[in-house]
Design an enzyme around this catalytic site. Structure first.
Site, PDB file in Angstrom:
ATOM      1  N   ASP A   1     -10.577   0.613  14.276  1.00  0.00           N
ATOM      2  CA  ASP A   1     -11.370   0.423  13.056  1.00  0.00           C
ATOM      3  C   ASP A   1     -12.767   1.028  13.152  1.00  0.00           C
ATOM      4  OD1 ASP A   1      -9.222  -0.986  11.954  1.00  0.00           O
ATOM      5  OD2 ASP A   1      -9.916  -2.891  12.758  1.00  0.00           O
TER       6      ASP A   1
ATOM      7  N   MET B   1       0.449  -2.276  12.208  1.00  0.00           N
ATOM      8  CA  MET B   1      -0.221  -3.225  13.096  1.00  0.00           C
ATOM      9  C   MET B   1      -0.080  -2.864  14.587  1.00  0.00           C
ATOM     10  SD  MET B   1      -1.536  -4.813  10.667  1.00  0.00           S
ATOM     11  CE  MET B   1      -2.337  -6.348  11.111  1.00  0.00           C
ATOM     12  N   ARG B   2      -0.091  -1.567  14.895  1.00  0.00           N
ATOM     13  CA  ARG B   2      -0.101  -1.135  16.293  1.00  0.00           C
ATOM     14  C   ARG B   2      -1.406  -0.411  16.579  1.00  0.00           C
ATOM     15  NH1 ARG B   2       3.082  -3.715  19.220  1.00  0.00           N
ATOM     16  NH2 ARG B   2       2.977  -2.091  20.801  1.00  0.00           N
TER      17      ARG B   2
ATOM     18  N   HIS C   1      -8.319  -0.745   5.785  1.00  0.00           N
ATOM     19  CA  HIS C   1      -8.672  -1.983   6.497  1.00  0.00           C
ATOM     20  C   HIS C   1      -9.226  -2.987   5.489  1.00  0.00           C
ATOM     21  CE1 HIS C   1      -9.890  -4.461   9.874  1.00  0.00           C
ATOM     22  NE2 HIS C   1     -11.031  -4.653   9.250  1.00  0.00           N
TER      23      HIS C   1
ATOM     24  N   ASN D   1       0.834  -1.216   0.000  1.00  0.00           N
ATOM     25  CA  ASN D   1       0.000   0.000   0.000  1.00  0.00           C
ATOM     26  C   ASN D   1       0.860   1.255   0.000  1.00  0.00           C
ATOM     27  OD1 ASN D   1      -3.059  -0.441   0.125  1.00  0.00           O
ATOM     28  ND2 ASN D   1      -2.228  -2.064   1.429  1.00  0.00           N
TER      29      ASN D   1
END
Ligand code: GAR
Length: 228
Positions: free
Chosen positions: A156, A101-102, A120, A14
């Site tokens: 999220d 990924m934190r 996401h 990404n």
């Protein structure tokens, strides 16, 4: 141009898509990627960013592990303060979380609210969390996809900017499905970044009369803005 900082932990596809978008003259992008920050020193994305000539900073969360009463834990606020300082040092105005990924604490979220977006691999609010692709397979849905949203403290859960559906095939594995989702993210995420960097397209509502705080407002001109 708006100065963009990218946070990542993994393979960085990404990040590559965001950089490629900003560098394509045909896009006349309002964004410029000025730094990539990784919490994983040997992440593949780190090598890719270096190869692209982008300054890379490592903020290793493991350096922030402290032991209190025999229990070890990461001092997440201290870590996030270091992330903030690093981004500031590079003059960052907009942050893109690209496979980062934190979990972000209030120290980070309050500083960047309305200026930080995440991609996401599911259609939120379905399948929140860190294994969204497997969750979609386990739920046996026939459609999942990806979401780009503003970052809030709740994981999220921030205001949604763009979403796109991806079909799930009966013989999909986690990896085949994730690859198809990623291919879609690679066009969706740059578009959302661009909309945020343009400033006149989409923003988080700060005026309580125009919606709850955290809600997304589109300007009239961009109300029908959709990925193609
Ligand atoms: C992407 O699919 C992104 O949506 C996901 O990790 C992948 C990173 O790929 N992010 C999350 O699951 C965040 N909870 P990349 O490193 O190749 O860009």
């Amino acid at each position: 141009k708006r100065k963009v900082g990218i946070l990542l932990s993994g393979t960085g596809t990404n990040m590559e898509a965001l950089v490629a978008y900003t560098r394509d003259p045909l896009n006349r992008s309002a964004a410029e990627v000025v730094v990539v920050v990784s919490n994983i020193p040997d992440a593949i994305g780190v090598a890719k960013a270096k190869a692209l000539g982008i300054p890379v900073e490592i903020v290793d969360h493991k350096q922030f592990i402290e032991t209190v009463d025999g229990k070890s834990a990461c001092d997440r606020s201290k870590y996030d303060k270091q992330i903030n300082d690093t981004l500031e040092r590079h003059g960052v105005e907009v942050v893109c979380l690209a496979g980062y990924m934190r979990i972000c604490t209030s120290v980070f979220v309050e500083k960047w609210r309305g200026r930080c977006i995440n991609t996401h691999p599911a259609i939120l609010p379905a399948f929140k969390g860190k294994d969204a692709v497997q969750m979609a397979l386990d739920a046996k849905v026939r459609v999942t996809g990806c979401t780009v949203h503003f970052v809030e403290e709740e994981v999220d859960a921030g205001g949604i900017i763009l979403q796109q559906a991806v079909n799930v095939f009966p013989d999909d594995t986690k990896s085949t499905l994730h690859e198809r989702i990623k291919a879609v993210e690679h066009t969706l995420f740059p578009k959302a970044m661009e909309a945020v960097c343009r400033g006149d397209a989409v923003r988080v509502a700060s005026d309580p009369t125009s919606g709850s705080v955290g809600a997304v407002c589109w300007s009239d001109k961009f109300k029908r803005y959709m990925p193609d």
